[in-house]
Design an enzyme around this catalytic site. Structure first.
Site, PDB file in Angstrom:
ATOM      1  N   HIS A 140       0.872  -1.178   0.000  1.00 55.25           N
ATOM      2  CA  HIS A 140       0.000   0.000   0.000  1.00 55.25           C
ATOM      3  C   HIS A 140       0.916   1.237   0.000  1.00 55.25           C
ATOM      4  CE1 HIS A 140      -2.815   2.932   1.799  1.00 55.25           C
ATOM      5  NE2 HIS A 140      -3.798   2.110   1.482  1.00 55.25           N
ATOM      6  N   ASP A 217       2.998  -4.599   8.062  1.00 56.91           N
ATOM      7  CA  ASP A 217       1.778  -3.812   7.911  1.00 56.91           C
ATOM      8  C   ASP A 217       0.612  -4.795   8.014  1.00 56.91           C
ATOM      9  OD1 ASP A 217      -0.509  -2.601   6.984  1.00 56.91           O
ATOM     10  OD2 ASP A 217       0.352  -1.883   5.100  1.00 56.91           O
ATOM     11  N   GLN A 220      -4.584  -5.294   6.953  1.00 55.91           N
ATOM     12  CA  GLN A 220      -5.550  -6.185   6.310  1.00 55.91           C
ATOM     13  C   GLN A 220      -5.499  -7.605   6.882  1.00 55.91           C
ATOM     14  OE1 GLN A 220      -7.764  -4.993   4.363  1.00 55.91           O
ATOM     15  NE2 GLN A 220      -6.864  -3.002   3.902  1.00 55.91           N
ATOM     16  N   LYS A 243     -10.469  -0.827  10.633  1.00 52.65           N
ATOM     17  CA  LYS A 243     -10.603  -1.940   9.697  1.00 52.65           C
ATOM     18  C   LYS A 243     -10.938  -3.236  10.434  1.00 52.65           C
ATOM     19  CE  LYS A 243      -7.300  -0.055   6.334  1.00 52.65           C
ATOM     20  NZ  LYS A 243      -8.143   0.542   5.308  1.00 52.65           N
ATOM     21  N   CYS A 381      -4.799   2.645  -3.616  1.00 58.54           N
ATOM     22  CA  CYS A 381      -3.571   3.158  -2.987  1.00 58.54           C
ATOM     23  C   CYS A 381      -2.408   2.191  -3.177  1.00 58.54           C
ATOM     24  CB  CYS A 381      -3.770   3.454  -1.510  1.00 58.54           C
ATOM     25  SG  CYS A 381      -5.001   4.710  -1.200  1.00 58.54           S
TER      26      CYS A 381
END
Lengths: 424, 153
Positions: A140, A217, A220, A243, A381
């Site tokens: 991202h 990261d 997700q 999220k 993104c």
């Protein structure tokens, strides 16, 4: 309008023995009761942000009605209560991701700020010109741009691991790029476009072997699969509350205590200091050293309700149920004429990126929106990944715990409708 | 679906499938790039200007139905117009798709929209305004002799 060609409904796998049913969870999400353009909402944009259960909304309201005060400073009752609630979320996060201590849990505004914090603070203490940072082609923008900025300022070199044709990390290229010059490997746990689950444990092992630190990261990943930072052995792990059914404006940075201790503060201000004089300021201890200014107290307090919600569902069960739904969706989408699905990772979750031949994703998004179906269209993104895929944009359906087989069927019916509308 | 048909009128779908003036102009006197960051739409506009007049115009690029059709109809609408007439037409078009009078719009009578009226449905889809105006912003930059890539973000 001529007759609509809707595929024959298929039977879903029975969910017998499951701890909970997605259909039943929908009652806990007020927004899912709201008709959109006269139809029931099919919300398939969970990778952008998830909807909030009533418990989170209630916790937010309750905070302002019953607990509101600043934290870590007041002598009065409300401040003490607010501080307690605030720190309870920190403990809940620590347990949720398996961190050793609450000193390793830093609250930020979101994943982006968590990554920026590490990029700037870590690089000031540890990076020299000529050092290398390794990211992947599926990142991202928020895991690309902070490193580019650091590289420019500190003369550090940014390298990118390519992907295989399946949309997985190219492991041999990764091993080739990894060297004693590599100081940081920063990688998505789960791709926000392809849904690829990266082998974080193996990445960490390889990176540590050359002395590099690893930032994951996890924006997700945390909403979709069980995460244990000690088991992964990563050095940093970043994610966002919004999220994972929590409020917007709250992020988490997990960092190993010895690294966080060695890193300088990211921002200066209140809460991050022990004492201040004009000659010398002493910094506060962890985690407060990295939490300058009044934090987003109410949302952090309400975030705990989201963690409680996910604990109740059990992350392993969340993973299993979403895996079934994703498989069902992949099969159903493949049957639609002209559908191209991007990436075929062996291990995947969360998102499916696709296009419908002859229809620009933006037009598709508009047609589906008229049906009350919310998907994301665009570059997500992740422009370098779009370039790698050779497309300007894609559509993306991404799932959450409340999505059902019926949602997928409505998406598929929407795709047929779009084909008909554009005379395909 | 009636709202959708207002947006995607048949003429728009036709121009999307068969864009007019969709080619490189070898004798172009100006060339301008336009880019919509949100959806990745790209357009390259070619203009042949002579004596303050758009003698010829063409475009290349890729985009959604709205942006492709808008570029196509635009090239037909401004061909043969003076620079001032083309800019006035943009103002009228902008008003049509946004429902708002653009700040700095001239007070003179509005030029006739002609075929461009087919884009009136865009007004009900605010997120699609950028798609409809990308070609026009690119045209304005070309006419004003700006060099940088136009972005509708």
């Amino acid at each position: 309008m001529s007759r609509l060609s809707v595929p024959r409904p298929r039977l879903a796998e029975p969910n017998a023995g499951s701890k909970w049913q997605a259909e039943a969870l929908r009652d806990e999400f007020p927004i899912l009761q709201r008709p959109i353009r006269g139809k029931g909402l099919v919300y398939l944009d969970n990778a952008a942000t998830t909807q909030k259960p009533r418990a989170v909304i209630e916790a937010l309201r309750r905070f302002y009605e019953e607990l509101n005060a600043n934290v870590h400073r007041g002598i009065h009752y409300l401040s003490e209560q607010a501080t307690q609630a605030f720190e309870q979320t920190r403990s809940a996060v620590q347990r949720f991701i398996g961190a050793r201590s609450t000193r390793e849990i830093i609250f930020t505004r979101g994943t982006t700020e968590s990554i920026n914090l590490v990029a700037w603070s870590f690089s000031r203490r540890f990076l020299q010109p000529g050092d290398e940072i390794l990211i992947t082609h599926m990142e991202h923008h928020s895991n690309i741009v902070p490193w580019q900025m650091v590289c420019e300022e500190r003369g550090v070199v940014l390298r990118t691991v390519p992907l295989t044709s399946e949309g997985e990390l190219n492991w041999s290229a990764f091993e080739r790029l990894l060297s004693s010059k590599t100081k940081v490997v920063s990688v998505a746990h789960v791709s926000n476009v392809l849904g690829t689950v990266n082998p974080v444990r193996e990445i960490v092992r390889a990176a540590h072997a050359v002395g590099a630190k690893v930032l994951v990261d996890g924006a997700q990943a945390v909403p979709h699969l069980p995460v244990d930072v000690q088991e992964l052995d990563c050095d940093f792990y970043a994610f966002s509350a919004h999220k994972m059914y929590g409020p917007t404006g709250v992020g988490v940075l997990y960092g190993k205590e010895e690294l966080l201790e060695a890193m300088p503060p990211y921002q200066g201000g209140g809460d991050m200091i022990a004492s201040v004089s004009f000659e010398r300021t002493t910094y506060n201890t962890l985690p407060y050293k990295f939490e300058a200014g009044t934090p987003n107290i109410a949302d952090i307090v309400a975030f705990r309700a989201a963690i409680d919600f996910l604990n109740r569902l059990d992350m392993m069960e969340v993973y299993t149920q979403e895996e079934k739904l994703t498989k069902y969706a992949l099969t159903a989408l493949h049957e639609v004429p002209g559908v191209v699905i991007y990436g075929r990772p062996a291990h995947r979750c969360g998102a499916i990126a696709f296009n419908l031949d002859g229809i620009h994703p933006h037009d598709l998004g508009t047609v589906l929106d008229q049906e009350g179906i919310a998907i994301r269209t665009g570059h997500h993104c992740a422009q370098p990944l779009m370039d790698w895929l050779g497309v300007a944009a894609t559509a993306r359906a991404s799932f959450g715990v409340y999505n059902t087989v019926e949602d997928v069927d409505r998406l598929v019916a929407g795709l047929y409708r779009a084909r008909e509308f554009f005379h395909l | 679906m009636s709202d959708l048909r207002d947006l995607y009128q048949e003429m728009i779908l036709d121009h999307q499938r068969h864009p007019r003036n969709f080619c490189v102009l070898p004798d172009a006197t100006r060339q301008q790039e336009g880019y919509n960051l949100l959806c990745g739409d790209r357009i390259t506009l070619y203009l042949k200007l002579r004596d303050n007049r758009i003698e010829n115009i063409s475009f290349q690029g890729s985009g959604c139905a709205i942006s492709t059709a808008s570029a196509s109809v635009m090239t037909e609408s401004v061909k043969g117009k003076t620079i001032e007439e083309a800019l006035a037409l943009f103002e009228a078009f902008h008003e049509l798709v946004t429902g708002q009078v653009s700040p700095g719009a001239g007070r003179g009578p509005r030029p006739s929209l002609g075929k461009l009226a087919v884009f009136s449905g865009v007004r009900e889809f605010p997120v699609r305004v950028k798609c409809a105006t990308l070609a026009w912003h690119t045209l304005r930059a070309a006419l004003e002799g700006r060099q940088e890539t136009v972005s509708t973000e």
